[in-house]
Design an enzyme around this catalytic site. Sequence first.
Site, PDB file in Angstrom:
ATOM      1  N   ALA A 249       0.984  -1.124  -0.076  1.00  0.00           N
ATOM      2  CA  ALA A 249       0.092   0.242  -0.161  1.00  0.00           C
ATOM      3  C   ALA A 249       0.734   0.905  -0.192  1.00  0.00           C
ATOM      4  CB  ALA A 249      -0.695   0.688   0.950  1.00  0.00           C
TER       5      ALA A 249
ATOM      6  N   GLU B 205       4.450  -5.364   7.232  1.00  0.00           N
ATOM      7  CA  GLU B 205       3.801  -4.594   7.862  1.00  0.00           C
ATOM      8  C   GLU B 205       3.913  -3.512   9.238  1.00  0.00           C
ATOM      9  OE1 GLU B 205       2.335  -6.962   5.859  1.00  0.00           O
ATOM     10  OE2 GLU B 205       0.616  -6.056   4.456  1.00  0.00           O
TER      11      GLU B 205
HETATM   12  C1  HXC Z   1       4.809   4.725  -0.736  1.00  0.00           C
HETATM   13  C2  HXC Z   1       6.869   3.739  -1.837  1.00  0.00           C
HETATM   14  C3  HXC Z   1       7.012   2.487  -1.568  1.00  0.00           C
HETATM   15  C4  HXC Z   1       5.277   1.923  -0.577  1.00  0.00           C
HETATM   16  C5  HXC Z   1       8.398   1.820  -2.049  1.00  0.00           C
HETATM   17  N1  HXC Z   1       8.329   3.709  -2.394  1.00  0.00           N
HETATM   18  N2  HXC Z   1       7.475   1.331  -1.660  1.00  0.00           N
HETATM   19  N3  HXC Z   1       6.404   4.779  -1.555  1.00  0.00           N
HETATM   20  N4  HXC Z   1       4.820   3.406  -0.807  1.00  0.00           N
HETATM   21  N5  HXC Z   1       4.846   0.882  -0.088  1.00  0.00           N
HETATM   22  C6  HXC Z   1       8.882   4.385  -3.308  1.00  0.00           C
HETATM   23  C7  HXC Z   1       9.533   4.593  -2.225  1.00  0.00           C
HETATM   24  O1  HXC Z   1       9.694   5.361  -1.548  1.00  0.00           O
HETATM   25  C8  HXC Z   1      10.734   5.138  -3.390  1.00  0.00           C
HETATM   26  O2  HXC Z   1      10.689   6.583  -3.330  1.00  0.00           O
HETATM   27  C9  HXC Z   1      10.839   4.684  -4.635  1.00  0.00           C
HETATM   28  O3  HXC Z   1       9.631   3.861  -4.462  1.00  0.00           O
HETATM   29  C10 HXC Z   1      12.180   3.590  -4.948  1.00  0.00           C
HETATM   30  O4  HXC Z   1      11.934   2.508  -3.374  1.00  0.00           O
HETATM   31  P1  HXC Z   1      13.419   3.103  -2.685  1.00  0.00           P
HETATM   32  O5  HXC Z   1      13.146   2.392  -1.403  1.00  0.00           O
HETATM   33  O6  HXC Z   1      14.300   3.712  -2.833  1.00  0.00           O
HETATM   34  O7  HXC Z   1      13.816   1.312  -3.620  1.00  0.00           O
HETATM   35  P2  HXC Z   1      14.916   0.238  -2.770  1.00  0.00           P
HETATM   36  O8  HXC Z   1      16.045   0.850  -2.319  1.00  0.00           O
HETATM   37  O9  HXC Z   1      14.828  -0.291  -3.652  1.00  0.00           O
HETATM   38  O10 HXC Z   1      13.833  -0.918  -2.032  1.00  0.00           O
HETATM   39  C11 HXC Z   1      12.080  -1.407  -2.336  1.00  0.00           C
HETATM   40  C12 HXC Z   1      12.147  -1.910  -1.392  1.00  0.00           C
HETATM   41  C13 HXC Z   1      11.786  -0.306  -0.342  1.00  0.00           C
HETATM   42  C14 HXC Z   1      12.703  -2.884  -0.070  1.00  0.00           C
HETATM   43  C15 HXC Z   1      10.537  -2.348  -1.102  1.00  0.00           C
HETATM   44  O11 HXC Z   1      11.051   0.130  -1.087  1.00  0.00           O
HETATM   45  C16 HXC Z   1      10.448  -0.825   0.560  1.00  0.00           C
HETATM   46  O12 HXC Z   1      10.609  -1.302   2.000  1.00  0.00           O
HETATM   47  N6  HXC Z   1       8.833  -0.587   0.174  1.00  0.00           N
HETATM   48  C17 HXC Z   1       8.085  -0.760   1.279  1.00  0.00           C
HETATM   49  C18 HXC Z   1       7.760  -1.789   1.518  1.00  0.00           C
HETATM   50  C19 HXC Z   1       6.370  -2.009   2.489  1.00  0.00           C
HETATM   51  O13 HXC Z   1       7.039  -2.079   4.062  1.00  0.00           O
HETATM   52  N7  HXC Z   1       5.385  -2.223   2.272  1.00  0.00           N
HETATM   53  C20 HXC Z   1       4.162  -2.637   3.300  1.00  0.00           C
HETATM   54  C21 HXC Z   1       3.262  -1.012   3.484  1.00  0.00           C
HETATM   55  S1  HXC Z   1       2.141  -1.629   4.117  1.00  0.00           S
HETATM   56  P3  HXC Z   1      11.381   8.006  -3.270  1.00  0.00           P
HETATM   57  O14 HXC Z   1      10.701   8.810  -3.446  1.00  0.00           O
HETATM   58  O15 HXC Z   1      11.796   7.777  -2.518  1.00  0.00           O
HETATM   59  O16 HXC Z   1      12.589   7.580  -4.707  1.00  0.00           O
HETATM   60  C22 HXC Z   1       0.770  -2.085   3.507  1.00  0.00           C
HETATM   61  C23 HXC Z   1       0.088  -2.523   4.869  1.00  0.00           C
HETATM   62  C24 HXC Z   1      -0.909  -3.159   3.680  1.00  0.00           C
HETATM   63  O17 HXC Z   1       1.479  -2.531   2.156  1.00  0.00           O
HETATM   64  C25 HXC Z   1      -2.119  -3.216   4.373  1.00  0.00           C
HETATM   65  C26 HXC Z   1      -3.518  -3.325   3.662  1.00  0.00           C
HETATM   66  C27 HXC Z   1      -3.506  -2.680   2.178  1.00  0.00           C
END
Ligand code: HXC
Length: 260
Positions: A68, A134
């Site tokens: 998300a 999460e």
């Molecule tokens: C918003 C996101 C994002 C997310 C990545 N980005 N994931 N933006 N929401 N979930 C954005 C980053 O901020 C960044 O933007 C760009 O995408 C590239 O990501 P990086 O982190 O620079 O890439 P990398 O170093 O290769 O790392 C990849 C990654 C990491 C390991 C996937 O991005 C990450 O940990 N993302 C979050 C994963 C997460 O926690 N997901 C769960 C979300 S909660 P900028 O502008 O800085 O370039 C969820 C709740 C579910 O899903 C509930 C029901 C739907």
Amino acid sequence: KSYEFIKAELTGANKKVALITLNRPKALNALCNGLMSELSNALDEIEANKNVAVVVITGSEKAFAAGADIKEMKDNTFAQCFAGNFLNNWNRVARMQKPVIAAVNGYALGGGCELAMMCDIIYAGDKAKFGQPEVTIGTTPGAGGSQRTPRALGKSKAMEMCLTGNMIDAQEAEKAGLVSKVIPADKLVEEAVKLGDKIASHSQLIVQMIKEQVNTAYETPLNEGLKFERRGFHASFGTKDQKEGMNAFTEKRAPKFIDE
Ligand code: HXC
């Protein structure tokens, strides 16, 4: 039709496979509200389109979807989430009558993993990574992560994933039964479409009945599920496609299904 956050096209041998590509590369396909409502609208259209048999949902080579959209939701209050029924439109994929295949390359994290698990079949590229991170950002799964991982992977692995936020790779996901096949990343979508074509070659009426039967296995005790299945089997004898399928077998020819 053109969308901002997704691409949708008809593909496959007979153009019966709808390919939806999540297309928000700068945010690793983070599933913002706009993307989810476009996806939901596209699926409404696909469900209503008699020419489409199967859906394939994919992302990019780097990310199926990284969850998300954290930036979009981070300042939400409980009251806003509750009153707006946040995530309510997320289960459109799970409500599809037509089969949905997820073709997962790269990250499928949080909502991305949940979206993949809402699909009927997951094919993974060999560099795919699945996780429910999460817990690492102070929240819980919200679209099935805590419910579908134990069903797909068993309790121990599901708990480990959900409580640590650690990712599992494609090979581990296949071994555990989360995905049905691992495919070289650059061939993934092609193979998923081929799978779609194979499913599309059958009676879509029967395919959708069978999908309902398999899903019933998750919702009912065995005895009820078996009854439901038996009734579906009986019902198939009321279709033209059952007559065609069995006559074609007897006459040693290929069946011509009409989805009736
Ligand atoms: C918003 C996101 C994002 C997310 C990545 N980005 N994931 N933006 N929401 N979930 C954005 C980053 O901020 C960044 O933007 C760009 O995408 C590239 O990501 P990086 O982190 O620079 O890439 P990398 O170093 O290769 O790392 C990849 C990654 C990491 C390991 C996937 O991005 C990450 O940990 N993302 C979050 C994963 C997460 O926690 N997901 C769960 C979300 S909660 P900028 O502008 O800085 O370039 C969820 C709740 C579910 O899903 C509930 C029901 C739907």
